[in-house]
Design an enzyme around this catalytic site. Structure first.
Site, short mmCIF file in Angstrom:
data_model
loop_
_atom_site.label_atom_id
_atom_site.label_comp_id
_atom_site.label_asym_id
_atom_site.label_seq_id
_atom_site.Cartn_x
_atom_site.Cartn_y
_atom_site.Cartn_z
N ILE A 49 -3.80 10.55 12.24
CA ILE A 49 -2.65 11.06 11.15
C ILE A 49 -3.81 11.19 9.52
O ILE A 49 -4.22 11.19 8.81
CB ILE A 49 -1.89 9.70 10.33
CG1 ILE A 49 -1.44 8.12 11.46
CG2 ILE A 49 -0.68 10.28 9.35
CD1 ILE A 49 -0.63 9.98 12.60
N SER A 89 1.84 3.24 -2.48
CA SER A 89 0.77 4.12 -3.52
C SER A 89 0.66 6.30 -3.14
O SER A 89 0.70 6.41 -3.68
CB SER A 89 0.38 4.29 -4.64
OG SER A 89 -0.99 3.80 -3.37
N VAL A 131 -2.76 -7.36 -1.89
CA VAL A 131 -1.65 -8.56 -0.55
C VAL A 131 -3.22 -9.49 0.04
O VAL A 131 -2.61 -10.27 0.52
CB VAL A 131 -1.78 -7.44 0.68
CG1 VAL A 131 -0.26 -6.90 -0.47
CG2 VAL A 131 -2.07 -6.74 0.79
N TYR A 172 -12.23 -3.15 12.03
CA TYR A 172 -10.72 -2.79 11.99
C TYR A 172 -9.88 -2.54 12.81
O TYR A 172 -9.42 -3.19 12.85
CB TYR A 172 -11.41 -0.83 11.87
CG TYR A 172 -9.41 -0.17 11.12
CD1 TYR A 172 -9.44 -0.75 10.07
CD2 TYR A 172 -9.31 0.23 12.58
CE1 TYR A 172 -8.00 0.34 9.57
CE2 TYR A 172 -8.41 1.00 12.21
CZ TYR A 172 -7.66 1.97 11.00
OH TYR A 172 -6.42 1.91 10.62
N ASN A 186 1.99 -2.31 5.73
CA ASN A 186 0.83 -1.05 5.64
C ASN A 186 -0.09 -0.77 4.67
O ASN A 186 -1.13 -0.43 5.46
CB ASN A 186 1.74 0.27 5.24
CG ASN A 186 1.03 1.36 4.92
OD1 ASN A 186 0.51 2.62 6.07
ND2 ASN A 186 0.56 1.80 4.12
N GLY A 197 0.66 -0.92 0.16
CA GLY A 197 -0.20 -0.23 -0.15
C GLY A 197 0.71 1.31 -0.20
O GLY A 197 0.76 2.92 0.51
N ALA A 214 -10.54 -5.28 15.16
CA ALA A 214 -9.92 -6.72 15.65
C ALA A 214 -8.90 -6.98 14.41
O ALA A 214 -7.83 -8.42 14.74
CB ALA A 214 -11.66 -7.55 14.54
P1 NAD Z 1 -4.62 5.25 2.67
O1 NAD Z 1 -6.18 4.74 2.75
O2 NAD Z 1 -4.49 6.35 2.38
O3 NAD Z 1 -3.81 3.94 1.41
C1 NAD Z 1 -4.09 3.06 2.39
C2 NAD Z 1 -2.94 2.37 1.15
O4 NAD Z 1 -3.46 0.82 0.58
C3 NAD Z 1 -3.60 2.12 -0.07
O5 NAD Z 1 -2.03 3.05 -1.14
C4 NAD Z 1 -4.53 1.81 -0.81
O6 NAD Z 1 -4.13 1.51 -2.32
C5 NAD Z 1 -3.33 0.44 -0.04
N1 NAD Z 1 -4.33 -0.72 -0.11
C6 NAD Z 1 -5.89 -1.36 0.16
N2 NAD Z 1 -6.34 -2.29 -0.06
C7 NAD Z 1 -4.75 -3.45 -0.66
C8 NAD Z 1 -4.78 -4.41 -1.01
N3 NAD Z 1 -5.55 -5.24 -1.00
N4 NAD Z 1 -3.53 -4.58 -1.71
C9 NAD Z 1 -2.24 -3.49 -1.78
N5 NAD Z 1 -2.56 -2.25 -1.31
C10 NAD Z 1 -3.81 -1.88 -0.72
O7 NAD Z 1 -4.19 5.45 4.64
P2 NAD Z 1 -3.22 5.29 5.52
O8 NAD Z 1 -3.83 6.66 6.57
O9 NAD Z 1 -2.18 5.77 4.47
O10 NAD Z 1 -2.92 4.14 6.33
C11 NAD Z 1 -1.83 3.32 6.02
C12 NAD Z 1 -2.32 2.35 6.73
O11 NAD Z 1 -1.98 3.27 7.97
C13 NAD Z 1 -3.19 0.74 7.46
O12 NAD Z 1 -2.95 0.08 7.32
C14 NAD Z 1 -3.69 1.96 7.61
O13 NAD Z 1 -4.90 1.43 8.53
C15 NAD Z 1 -3.08 2.49 9.05
N6 NAD Z 1 -3.36 3.66 10.13
C16 NAD Z 1 -4.03 4.70 8.99
C17 NAD Z 1 -4.42 5.96 10.09
C18 NAD Z 1 -3.92 7.15 9.85
O14 NAD Z 1 -5.00 8.08 10.65
N7 NAD Z 1 -4.61 7.55 9.20
C19 NAD Z 1 -3.98 5.41 12.07
C20 NAD Z 1 -3.66 4.25 12.61
C21 NAD Z 1 -3.05 3.32 11.05
#
Ligand code: NAD
Length: 242
Positions: free
Chosen positions: A184, A10, A60, A151, A86, A8, A153
């Site tokens: 974030i 991108s 993934v 989420y 990620n 993830g 879980a």
């Molecule tokens: P985002 O939605 O901007 O990015 C998520 C990425 O995962 C994207 O690039 C998406 O294309 C990719 N993705 C989704 N399904 C996929 C798959 N089946 N195969 C491959 N790639 C896939 O989110 P983000 O905020 O950058 O989050 C990144 C990570 O951090 C996530 O695991 C999220 O749960 C975690 N997180 C985010 C926050 C927040 O506040 N943004 C807080 C805690 C944890």
């Protein structure tokens, strides 16, 4: 310096992690679910640090697709030294109204997806007798959150997987740790209501959402020699929320 895979990668936190690991001198594979153009743009920024960066599309949550991608990576680029799980999605809704597919999709991508990569990369790293695995969990998996039973879980499950994998892979010199971000600023939180955002900020000691780079720096530490005796741990980076 070794090869890193960021799932993830991108956009958002994943893109920041890829760029940071590139700045640290690692070659990077930037996995994406569909947006190869965006992953290529991230790769371009990584290459500016003088490393090799390759965008690669696969889902993934599809074990066979992960296996195929890793075989190709091994053949063309070598065995990964760093894996950052990620990739993640949200499909929020209150528990009593949640549809089965909302629950299943989040578990399949956030938990099973991380497992697929952990299992396959873990086997490769075991043979190489080195490696760093970093799972991106969430504070939601530690304290729960309204409307996120799926989420929470998945993210709590990731912490259990982190501890187990740390025990199983530790004897081969591989560390497995988790980062639990708070709120974030990314696309994932962009569509939360203003009320919810303001309410959340009141609970954050630093009074603001974090930046993707502030999670990337924790990953950089866990992937570095500075963290060589740390495994099975979760580092919370939430600006003092929980
Ligand atoms: P985002 O939605 O901007 O990015 C998520 C990425 O995962 C994207 O690039 C998406 O294309 C990719 N993705 C989704 N399904 C996929 C798959 N089946 N195969 C491959 N790639 C896939 O989110 P983000 O905020 O950058 O989050 C990144 C990570 O951090 C996530 O695991 C999220 O749960 C975690 N997180 C985010 C926050 C927040 O506040 N943004 C807080 C805690 C944890």
């Amino acid at each position: 310096m070794g090869l890193a895979i960021v799932t993830g990668g991108s956009r958002g936190i994943g893109a920041a992690i890829a760029e940071r690991l590139a700045a640290d001198g690692h070659d990077v594979v930037i996995n994406c679910a569909s947006s190869v153009d965006k992953a290529e743009a991230v790769a371009e920024k990584c290459r500016a640090h003088g490393v090799n960066a390759v965008p690669m599309q696969w889902d993934v949550s599809d074990h066979a697709a992960c296996e195929k991608a890793l075989a190709e990576i091994k053949e063309k680029l070598g065995v990964p030294y760093i894996l950052v799980n990620n990739a993640g999605i949200t499909r929020d809704g209150l528990m009593v109204r949640m549809k089965e597919e909302q629950f299943d999709d989040v578990i399949r991508i956030n938990l099973k997806g991380a497992y697929n990569m952990l299992q396959l990369c873990g086997a490769m790293m075991m043979r190489a007798k080195q490696g760093r695995i970093i799972n991106i969990s969430s504070i939601s998996g530690m304290v729960g959150n309204f409307g996120q039973i799926n989420y929470c879980a998945a993210k709590a499950g990731l912490l259990g997987m982190t501890k187990t994998a740390a025990k199983e892979l530790g004897p081969r010199g591989i560390t497995v740790n988790a980062v639990a971000p708070g709120f974030i600023d990314t696309d994932m939180t962009a569509n939360l209501s203003d009320d919810l955002k303001e309410g959340a900020k009141k609970q954050i000691a630093l009074g603001r959402f974090g930046k993707p780079e502030e999670i990337a720096s924790v990953v950089s530490f866990l992937a570095s020699d500075n963290a060589s005796f740390i495994t099975g741990q979760t580092i919370v980076a939430d600006g003092g929320m929980i």
